[in-house]
Design a protein around this motif. Structure first.
Motif, short mmCIF file in Angstrom:
data_model
loop_
_atom_site.label_atom_id
_atom_site.label_comp_id
_atom_site.label_asym_id
_atom_site.label_seq_id
_atom_site.Cartn_x
_atom_site.Cartn_y
_atom_site.Cartn_z
N SER A 102 0.82 -1.21 0.00
CA SER A 102 0.00 0.00 0.00
C SER A 102 0.85 1.26 0.00
O SER A 102 0.53 2.23 -0.68
CB SER A 102 -0.92 -0.01 1.22
N ALA B 40 -3.59 2.50 -4.23
CA ALA B 40 -3.08 2.01 -2.94
C ALA B 40 -3.98 0.95 -2.30
O ALA B 40 -3.48 -0.08 -1.84
CB ALA B 40 -2.85 3.17 -1.99
N PRO B 41 -5.32 1.14 -2.26
CA PRO B 41 -6.16 0.09 -1.66
C PRO B 41 -6.10 -1.23 -2.43
O PRO B 41 -6.12 -2.31 -1.83
CB PRO B 41 -7.57 0.68 -1.70
N MET C 237 -2.93 -2.92 -1.56
CA MET C 237 -3.00 -3.48 -0.21
C MET C 237 -3.67 -4.87 -0.26
O MET C 237 -3.21 -5.81 0.37
CB MET C 237 -3.76 -2.55 0.71
#
Length: 120
Positions: free
Chosen positions: A51, A62-63, A66
């Motif tokens: 992330s 980013a999510p 992740m």
């Protein structure tokens, strides 16, 4: 999968595949069964690292990164670990290093045999 040809003790050294560890630098060695807490911590660390890469370059992904990191950590999880505590060479102190990880009970038995062999 590790077998007796991959991990062995000889001439005051521990050899794991192509890595050679001198026993004089190893303080303690242990075979550990990784628990749920260990696995969750690993998943959290890998997903957070993925992330951070996303936040640094393109925050919108980013999510997703992740989730990809968490999925990667889950798919590569191992149940057993052979780890050693190495003598620190500077002021950072002694530190634990995983030497080998495995999924099968045969590997764990091999890891325990190595620990007993180092203890002699």
């Amino acid at each position: 999968m590790y077998n007796a040809k991959d991990i062995y003790l000889r001439d005051n050294t521990l050899t794991v595949k192509k890595d050679v560890y001198p026993l004089s630098k190893i303080l303690t060695i242990e075979a550990k069964e990784l628990r749920l807490k260990d696995q969750l911590l690993r998943i959290l660390c890998i997903s957070a690292a993925a992330s951070v890469v996303g936040w640094a370059f393109l925050p919108i992904v980013a999510p997703v990164l992740m989730l990809v990191g968490a999925l990667f950590a889950i798919l590569t999880a191992k149940k057993y670990e052979l780890r050693a505590e190495f003598r620190g060479t500077d002021e950072s102190g002694d530190h634990w290093v995983p030497i080998a990880r495995g999924r099968k009970t045969e590997e764990f038995t091999l890891f325990k045999a190595i620990v007993e062999g180092v203890g002699k």
